[in-house]
Design a protein around this motif. Structure first.
Motif, PDB file in Angstrom:
ATOM      1  N   TRP A 130       0.841  -1.201   0.000  1.00 31.06           N
ATOM      2  CA  TRP A 130       0.000   0.000   0.000  1.00 31.06           C
ATOM      3  C   TRP A 130       0.884   1.261   0.000  1.00 31.06           C
ATOM      4  O   TRP A 130       0.622   2.222  -0.727  1.00 31.06           O
ATOM      5  CB  TRP A 130      -0.934  -0.043   1.220  1.00 31.06           C
ATOM      6  N   VAL A 134       0.805   4.227  -2.818  1.00 30.48           N
ATOM      7  CA  VAL A 134       0.614   5.657  -2.534  1.00 30.48           C
ATOM      8  C   VAL A 134       1.791   6.461  -3.105  1.00 30.48           C
ATOM      9  O   VAL A 134       1.603   7.506  -3.737  1.00 30.48           O
ATOM     10  CB  VAL A 134       0.465   5.903  -1.007  1.00 30.48           C
ATOM     11  N   VAL A 162       2.966   9.786   2.395  1.00 33.95           N
ATOM     12  CA  VAL A 162       3.068   8.314   2.344  1.00 33.95           C
ATOM     13  C   VAL A 162       3.170   7.772   3.764  1.00 33.95           C
ATOM     14  O   VAL A 162       2.522   6.780   4.127  1.00 33.95           O
ATOM     15  CB  VAL A 162       4.287   7.867   1.510  1.00 33.95           C
ATOM     16  N   PHE A 192      -5.179  13.129  -5.150  1.00 34.22           N
ATOM     17  CA  PHE A 192      -4.926  12.104  -4.140  1.00 34.22           C
ATOM     18  C   PHE A 192      -6.085  12.048  -3.133  1.00 34.22           C
ATOM     19  O   PHE A 192      -6.609  10.979  -2.822  1.00 34.22           O
ATOM     20  CB  PHE A 192      -3.610  12.470  -3.453  1.00 34.22           C
ATOM     21  N   LEU A 196      -8.632   8.906  -2.629  1.00 30.96           N
ATOM     22  CA  LEU A 196      -8.834   8.212  -1.353  1.00 30.96           C
ATOM     23  C   LEU A 196     -10.312   8.139  -0.997  1.00 30.96           C
ATOM     24  O   LEU A 196     -10.795   7.128  -0.495  1.00 30.96           O
ATOM     25  CB  LEU A 196      -8.077   8.945  -0.231  1.00 30.96           C
TER      26      LEU A 196
END
Ligand code: ATP
Length: 325
Positions: A130, A134, A162, A192, A196
């Motif tokens: 993950w 990112v 991150v 971003f 999300l």
């Protein structure tokens, strides 16, 4: 439960991620509370912009949500748990990026992430896929092997993001994530946040001094000043309440701009003037155009265009906070 201004009057509703009721923080030796009787709720899946001038209390509020700062009075619940009394229940779903967070500058970015994972009790092999996804989204993959001191400020800022996201949080708190980033970097952070929310259902609470970012990407904006909530509403609603429309007159040369501005001043209108544009605040086209056109014709200058422009959230915010002073 929620009034027209979005203020919570009761307790939490199922599905609320954060609920604050009468939340107050008074630091020792300060003459007024940093956060003063604040009530609001954040529902699951919302992206909330936290907006306020310097010293408004944004960071203090965030610290109380994160359980780092203990409220003086009032209640705060995160995932229906008190972040101070039941820190694991409240904090395990939070990913937070604060304004400053040190890295070991002599280690590569990747090692800093590994260390952060260990501190958070995560196995790197669980966190790695993950974290790398990112990093890839943020265009940081190539820089992860660089020593931190060799990274640019913008790369370190992305690395902070991150690090805040070593797991998929249920609530992501970002305190000025785009500070120090160039325009492309800021757009990347915006994408971003949207990614999300849309792809991973993350609830986001974020601050930014770039109000246009909050306007574009937040469902609601919590505006605070001197510790108090001024409004908690959709950006559009705030603009409608506090903003105004302007008449934008475009001209072909600076002399024409001066002629238009002089006429507007004499007419008692507030103006913002540049060489090729005059913005007439609060003016309505039908009230001024005939007279202004005649005036320009008499002075031998031409108007090349006229349009109506609505305020941005930033302008509405300035107006709102000016009203409070
Ligand atoms: N640890 C502290 N001790 C005493 N006063 C503090 C402390 N931290 C913050 N304050 C004060 O509380 C008020 C709110 O500060 P806070 O940092 O929460 O504001 P902010 O909205 O995050 O500001 P900025 O946009 O400048 O980061 C300010 O008056 C600040 O001076």
């Amino acid at each position: 439960m929620t009034t027209a201004e979005g203020v919570v009057r009761g307790g939490a509703v199922p599905g609320d991620v954060v609920t604050a009721v009468g939340l107050t923080k008074r630091y020792r030796n300060s003459d007024r509370p940093a956060v003063d009787d604040v009530s609001f709720e954040i529902a699951r899946g919302e992206t909330i912009g936290l907006l306020g001038p310097n010293g408004a209390g944004k960071t203090t509020l965030i610290k109380m949500i994160c359980g780092v700062t203990v409220p003086t009075s009032g209640h705060i619940r995160v995932f229906d748990a008190d972040p101070v009394r039941r820190p694991v229940a409240a904090k395990s779903g939070i990913g937070a990026m604060h304004q400053t967070g040190p890295f070991d500058m002599m280690l590569p970015g990747l090692d800093n992430l590994r260390i952060a994972a260990r501190f958070r009790g995560l196995r790197w092999r669980d966190a790695e896929p993950w974290a790398l996804e990112v990093a890839d989204f943020l265009g940081l993959t190539g820089a992860l092997h660089r020593l931190c001191f060799q990274m640019s400020g913008g790369q370190r800022q992305r690395l902070q993001l991150v690090r805040a996201l070593l797991t998929i949080p249920r609530l992501l708190i970002l305190d000025e994530p785009s500070a120090g980033l160039d325009v492309a970097g800021r757009r990347q952070v915006e994408r971003f946040v949207t990614w999300l929310r849309e792809e991973h259902g993350v609830t986001v609470l974020w601050t930014s001094h770039h109000i246009d970012e909050l306007e574009r990407n937040s469902q609601r904006v919590l505006v605070i000043d001197r510790g108090r909530v001024l409004r908690f509403a959709k950006p559009r609603e705030i603009v409608e309440e506090f903003g105004t429309t302007h008449l934008l007159v475009t001209v072909e040369d600076p002399e024409a701009s001066r002629v238009v501005a002089a006429w507007a001043d004499a007419a008692g209108l507030t103006t913002t003037v540049s060489d090729f544009e005059v913005r007439l605040e609060g003016a309505r086209a039908r009230d001024v155009l005939t007279e202004l056109s005649r005036h320009c014709r008499d002075h031998g200058v031409a108007i090349s265009g006229v349009s109506t422009v609505a305020d941005s959230l930033e302008q509405a915010f300035l107006r709102m906070t000016e009203n409070e002073r």
